[in-house]
Design a protein around this motif. Structure first.
Motif, mmCIF file in Angstrom:
data_model
loop_
_atom_site.group_PDB
_atom_site.id
_atom_site.type_symbol
_atom_site.label_atom_id
_atom_site.label_comp_id
_atom_site.label_asym_id
_atom_site.label_seq_id
_atom_site.Cartn_x
_atom_site.Cartn_y
_atom_site.Cartn_z
ATOM 1 N N THR A 199 0.834 -1.192 0.000
ATOM 2 C CA THR A 199 0.000 0.000 0.000
ATOM 3 C C THR A 199 0.869 1.243 0.000
ATOM 4 O O THR A 199 1.724 1.399 0.876
ATOM 5 N N PRO A 200 0.697 2.144 -0.972
ATOM 6 C CA PRO A 200 1.522 3.353 -1.019
ATOM 7 C C PRO A 200 1.339 4.191 0.239
ATOM 8 O O PRO A 200 0.234 4.322 0.764
ATOM 9 N N SER A 201 2.423 4.766 0.714
ATOM 10 C CA SER A 201 2.370 5.656 1.870
ATOM 11 C C SER A 201 2.812 7.041 1.441
ATOM 12 O O SER A 201 3.833 7.186 0.774
ATOM 13 N N PRO A 202 2.053 8.096 1.810
ATOM 14 C CA PRO A 202 2.394 9.447 1.369
ATOM 15 C C PRO A 202 3.773 9.911 1.786
ATOM 16 O O PRO A 202 4.377 10.746 1.140
ATOM 17 N N ASN A 219 0.942 22.837 -3.772
ATOM 18 C CA ASN A 219 0.883 22.870 -5.237
ATOM 19 C C ASN A 219 2.277 22.838 -5.852
ATOM 20 O O ASN A 219 2.505 22.205 -6.888
ATOM 21 N N TRP A 220 3.208 23.534 -5.223
ATOM 22 C CA TRP A 220 4.583 23.533 -5.731
ATOM 23 C C TRP A 220 5.193 22.139 -5.662
ATOM 24 O O TRP A 220 5.826 21.670 -6.623
ATOM 25 N N VAL A 221 4.988 21.453 -4.545
ATOM 26 C CA VAL A 221 5.562 20.119 -4.386
ATOM 27 C C VAL A 221 4.902 19.132 -5.347
ATOM 28 O O VAL A 221 5.573 18.255 -5.893
ATOM 29 N N VAL A 222 3.587 19.257 -5.570
ATOM 30 C CA VAL A 222 2.923 18.398 -6.557
ATOM 31 C C VAL A 222 3.602 18.553 -7.914
ATOM 32 O O VAL A 222 3.901 17.570 -8.600
ATOM 33 N N GLY A 223 3.860 19.797 -8.310
ATOM 34 C CA GLY A 223 4.548 20.031 -9.570
ATOM 35 C C GLY A 223 5.933 19.420 -9.594
ATOM 36 O O GLY A 223 6.369 18.857 -10.607
ATOM 37 N N SER A 224 6.646 19.502 -8.480
ATOM 38 C CA SER A 224 7.983 18.918 -8.394
ATOM 39 C C SER A 224 7.937 17.411 -8.548
ATOM 40 O O SER A 224 8.755 16.815 -9.265
ATOM 41 N N LEU A 225 6.983 16.766 -7.882
ATOM 42 C CA LEU A 225 6.873 15.314 -7.948
ATOM 43 C C LEU A 225 6.592 14.850 -9.374
ATOM 44 O O LEU A 225 7.159 13.861 -9.851
ATOM 45 N N LYS A 226 5.722 15.563 -10.070
ATOM 46 C CA LYS A 226 5.405 15.188 -11.445
ATOM 47 C C LYS A 226 6.602 15.419 -12.365
ATOM 48 O O LYS A 226 6.860 14.616 -13.280
ATOM 49 N N ASP A 241 -0.423 9.069 -5.044
ATOM 50 C CA ASP A 241 -1.244 10.202 -4.633
ATOM 51 C C ASP A 241 -0.333 11.405 -4.434
ATOM 52 O O ASP A 241 0.176 11.658 -3.345
ATOM 53 N N TYR A 242 -0.115 12.145 -5.512
ATOM 54 C CA TYR A 242 0.776 13.295 -5.446
ATOM 55 C C TYR A 242 0.300 14.306 -4.399
ATOM 56 O O TYR A 242 1.102 14.870 -3.652
ATOM 57 N N ALA A 243 -1.009 14.540 -4.361
ATOM 58 C CA ALA A 243 -1.540 15.559 -3.458
ATOM 59 C C ALA A 243 -1.293 15.193 -2.002
ATOM 60 O O ALA A 243 -0.870 16.040 -1.200
ATOM 61 N N ALA A 244 -1.544 13.938 -1.633
ATOM 62 C CA ALA A 244 -1.346 13.520 -0.241
ATOM 63 C C ALA A 244 0.129 13.615 0.142
ATOM 64 O O ALA A 244 0.468 14.083 1.237
ATOM 65 N N THR A 245 1.001 13.164 -0.749
ATOM 66 C CA THR A 245 2.439 13.249 -0.483
ATOM 67 C C THR A 245 2.869 14.700 -0.321
ATOM 68 O O THR A 245 3.638 15.040 0.591
ATOM 69 N N ALA A 246 2.364 15.561 -1.195
ATOM 70 C CA ALA A 246 2.727 16.980 -1.142
ATOM 71 C C ALA A 246 2.198 17.641 0.126
ATOM 72 O O ALA A 246 2.862 18.502 0.712
ATOM 73 N N GLN A 247 1.015 17.261 0.566
ATOM 74 C CA GLN A 247 0.461 17.828 1.794
ATOM 75 C C GLN A 247 1.292 17.436 3.007
ATOM 76 O O GLN A 247 1.548 18.265 3.891
ATOM 77 N N PHE A 248 1.726 16.175 3.049
ATOM 78 C CA PHE A 248 2.605 15.735 4.132
ATOM 79 C C PHE A 248 3.882 16.569 4.145
ATOM 80 O O PHE A 248 4.348 17.014 5.197
ATOM 81 N N GLU A 249 4.446 16.758 2.967
ATOM 82 C CA GLU A 249 5.700 17.499 2.869
ATOM 83 C C GLU A 249 5.501 18.967 3.223
ATOM 84 O O GLU A 249 6.342 19.562 3.923
ATOM 85 N N ALA A 250 4.418 19.568 2.772
ATOM 86 C CA ALA A 250 4.146 20.970 3.094
ATOM 87 C C ALA A 250 3.991 21.151 4.601
ATOM 88 O O ALA A 250 4.542 22.100 5.189
ATOM 89 N N ASP A 251 3.257 20.253 5.235
ATOM 90 C CA ASP A 251 3.100 20.319 6.697
ATOM 91 C C ASP A 251 4.450 20.232 7.389
ATOM 92 O O ASP A 251 4.733 20.972 8.348
ATOM 93 N N HIS A 252 5.278 19.322 6.904
ATOM 94 C CA HIS A 252 6.594 19.122 7.513
ATOM 95 C C HIS A 252 7.475 20.362 7.366
ATOM 96 O O HIS A 252 8.084 20.816 8.330
ATOM 97 N N LEU A 253 7.530 20.913 6.162
ATOM 98 C CA LEU A 253 8.389 22.070 5.923
ATOM 99 C C LEU A 253 7.914 23.291 6.715
ATOM 100 O O LEU A 253 8.735 24.034 7.278
ATOM 101 N N ILE A 254 6.610 23.490 6.774
ATOM 102 C CA ILE A 254 6.083 24.623 7.542
ATOM 103 C C ILE A 254 6.391 24.444 9.024
ATOM 104 O O ILE A 254 6.800 25.391 9.707
ATOM 105 N N LYS A 255 6.216 23.240 9.521
ATOM 106 C CA LYS A 255 6.509 22.979 10.931
ATOM 107 C C LYS A 255 7.972 23.268 11.255
ATOM 108 O O LYS A 255 8.288 23.806 12.327
#
Length: 316
Positions: free
Chosen positions: A27-30, A93-100, A258-272
């Motif tokens: 199962t993919p993990s974000p 949104n930036w990270v989603v673009g990076s992943l793609k 799931d690019y969006a879920a992965t990007a959201q995890f990363e955005a939360d991490h970077l902001i924190k």
């Protein structure tokens, strides 16, 4: 690139859909690549923010001053509403673009390797020569595991060849190289998942088929902890209609990245990590104060000339 990096051989990617029964569902993990055995992977942050391993390595040899200068240019692109703040949505949104871009870049590089005559297109013969070392004869054995692998690869190739001209151009190759990430490839992905997991051939995957073969904890009659976790995932998230089976789009939704879920995890991490005043947003000052989280640099390597035109995202 460790994140969303497309495997070194297309065949391996398809075998992950069609191989032997698994000890644990994949199962993919974000945030699967964000930590290595519980240890935070700093390179992951650099690569998904900057757009790949190539860009991240370029930053590694920059001085602190140059690294911050380039980050400033990037931040202006991330801040799409130009309000001088980077909120979670903009960063996601930036990270989603990076992943793609990472997936696209890796596919382009792989196509170059497999494209033996360098015409920018891949034929079925070129693929076979690269993967198997020869072109299987027509009417080859399709009952052995090897024969099944060839048949699956050929089926995926033909589905990816949208105009049916016998070649895969760069866009079609993306579908062949990573079918799980392409909506149009959903039927072939589902077909291969069922071929691998649908043991009773009823056209669906039940929980026991989803879990596959596994061994109890040594010395006990207890199942490993992941069995309960994956069973809960199956019942509460994957089996959307609650009928006890994964069918059709439920299977594809399970394995697609799931690019969006992965990007959201990363955005939360970077902001924190960088949000000094805890307002849920980032300023240029906050990012530059924590620039090593986003890019890093190694002043001891100063002297190596880095050309901006080689930067993965855009010229800086």
């Amino acid at each position: 690139m460790q994140t969303f990096q497309i495997i070194c051989c297309v065949l391996v990617g398809m075998l992950s859909l069609t191989g032997a029964r698994r000890e644990k569902p994949d199962t993919p993990s974000p945030d699967a690549d964000h930590y290595d055995d519980g240890t935070h992977n700093e390179e992951y942050d650099h690569e998904v923010f900057l757009g790949g391993e190539k860009a991240a390595k370029e930053f590694e040899v920059l001085t602190e001053e140059e690294s911050k200068r380039r980050l400033t240019v990037i931040l202006k692109k991330v801040d799409t509403n130009s309000d001088t703040f980077i909120d979670k949505e903009e960063l996601t949104n930036w990270v989603v673009g990076s992943l793609k871009k990472i997936d696209n870049y890796n596919a382009e590089e792989r196509l170059k390797v497999q494209d033996r005559n360098g015409d920018g297109k891949l034929t079925w013969e070129e693929y076979n020569l690269h993967v198997f070392g020869y072109m299987p004869a027509k009417g080859h054995d399709t009952k052995s595991e090897y024969g099944k692998d060839v048949k699956r690869a050929e089926r995926t190739f033909n589905v990816a060849d949208k105009n049916q001209d016998g070649f895969l151009d760069s866009e079609e190759y993306l579908s062949f190289n990573n079918p799980r990430a392409v909506k149009e490839m959903e039927p072939i992905v589902i077909e291969q998942l069922l071929d691998n997991m649908d043991w009773n051939h009823d056209g669906a995957v039940a929980l026991d088929e989803f879990l596959g073969d596994y061994f109890n904890v040594p010395g006990t009659n207890q199942a490993p902890a992941w069995v309960a976790e994956e069973s809960e995932l199956f019942r509460t998230q994957l089996d959307k209609n609650g009928d006890g089976y994964l069918r059709s789009s439920e299977l594809f939704d399970w394995v697609r990245p799931d690019y969006a879920a992965t990007a959201q995890f990363e955005a939360d991490h970077l902001i924190k990590q960088a949000d000094a005043n805890k307002d849920g947003m980032l300023t240029e000052e906050e990012v530059l104060n924590k620039y090593r989280i986003f890019a890093g640099s190694r002043a001891t390597h100063f002297g190596r000339h880095i050309r901006d035109k080689t930067f993965v995202h855009e010229e800086l």
